[in-house]
Design an enzyme around this catalytic site. Structure first.
Site, PDB file in Angstrom:
ATOM      1  CD1 TRP A   1      -3.134   1.428   0.875  1.00 15.02           C
ATOM      2  CD2 TRP A   1      -1.403   2.456   1.907  1.00 15.02           C
ATOM      3  NE1 TRP A   1      -3.466   2.710   1.017  1.00 15.02           N
ATOM      4  CE2 TRP A   1      -2.791   3.126   1.787  1.00 15.02           C
ATOM      5  CE3 TRP A   1      -0.389   2.818   2.718  1.00 15.02           C
ATOM      6  CZ2 TRP A   1      -2.741   4.691   2.340  1.00 15.02           C
ATOM      7  CZ3 TRP A   1      -0.422   4.115   3.223  1.00 15.02           C
ATOM      8  CH2 TRP A   1      -1.784   4.990   3.090  1.00 15.02           C
TER       9      TRP A   1
ATOM     10  CG  ASP B   1      -4.656  -5.171  -0.171  1.00 16.78           C
ATOM     11  OD1 ASP B   1      -5.641  -5.779  -0.307  1.00 16.78           O
ATOM     12  OD2 ASP B   1      -3.517  -5.181  -0.370  1.00 16.78           O
ATOM     13  CG  ASP B   2      -6.810   3.077   0.161  1.00 14.98           C
ATOM     14  OD1 ASP B   2      -5.673   3.577   0.669  1.00 14.98           O
ATOM     15  OD2 ASP B   2      -7.988   3.748   0.156  1.00 14.98           O
ATOM     16  CE1 TYR B   3     -13.250   0.354   5.632  1.00 14.66           C
ATOM     17  CE2 TYR B   3     -13.337   2.903   5.325  1.00 14.66           C
ATOM     18  CZ  TYR B   3     -13.944   1.588   5.721  1.00 14.66           C
ATOM     19  OH  TYR B   3     -15.142   1.779   6.530  1.00 14.66           O
TER      20      TYR B   3
END
Length: 237
Positions: free
Chosen positions: A154, A173-175
């Site tokens: 990330w 994977d970034d919220y």
């Protein structure tokens, strides 16, 4: 990612108007979000070396931005006597300084170890120079950077998007990107409590992203803006 110390910014090194036009045609739902938010206004900070940018990223990890900014400033100030006022310490400076100097600036034990590992891997070439990075693919850059303690995929992706201006990075994977995707394409309501099962999966995002190539960084930026809109934030005039 944190902004550069100089405050100077510039436009990404790609045709953002073309990116917006092509994304809007390829994915009409995304096009409606683009129309709702407005222009793509992402700016890149003044160029730093990969070492400086990653050192800053390590310091900012899991710390409130204001606290991280203060720690970063104290760390740089502690090297004024060897590298001059306003200059960032070199990898050699980081390796040569005592642990107490970094800890006194506010770095945790783990971040001190990560910063020293970054310095060592910059010197041995694991972390490429900016000139070498410009000749590397996104995946090649990521492969090199994740070898550094404290640098995951990330962090490397954020460097690619916000420092190097790479146009086709999709941080799966970034919220915020996952939530913005769910808001835009999966029917998530702004008022809903977000649970992991409501967020977009990697498979869903990769399938849709076929429409976004080669502008995934721009599409990702608009996923973050979808989160802003859901929170009641509006674009600056």
């Amino acid at each position: 990612m944190p902004s550069s110390r100089s405050g100077r910014t510039h436009k990404p090194p790609y045709d953002t108007a073309r990116a917006i036009a092509e994304l809007s045609v390829a994915d009409p739902k995304l096009g409606r979000l683009i129309e709702r938010w407005g222009p793509f206004t992402m700016r890149l900070p003044a160029t730093q070396s990969p070492f400086e940018a990653l050192a800053e990223s390590i310091i900012y990890q899991q710390v409130h931005a204001n606290a991280a900014r203060a720690i970063h400033s104290r760390m740089i100030e502690s090297f004024h006597h060897v590298c001059g006022i306003g200059n960032h310490p070199s990898p050699e400076h980081i390796l040569d300084c005592p642990n107490e100097q970094l800890r006194k600036a506010g770095l945790s034990h783990n971040k001190t170890l990560a910063l020293r590992d970054l310095a060592a891997k910059t010197i041995d070439g694991t972390v490429p120079t900016l000139a070498k990075i410009k000749k590397m693919s996104d995946e090649e850059v990521i492969e090199h950077l994740v070898q550094v303690r404290g640098i995951g995929r990330w962090t490397a992706e954020m460097l690619l998007i916000f420092r190097l201006g790479r146009p086709d990075v999709l941080p799966l994977d970034d919220y915020g990107v996952r939530k913005g995707f769910a808001l835009t394409f999966l029917g998530l309501k702004p008022t809903q409590k977000v649970t992991p099962d409501l967020l977009a999966t990697k498979e869903q995002m990769l399938k849709r992203a076929k429409k976004w190539r080669p502008w995934c960084s721009v599409a990702s930026w608009y996923m973050w803006r979808a989160c802003d809109l859901a929170a009641g934030k509006l674009p600056a005039e």
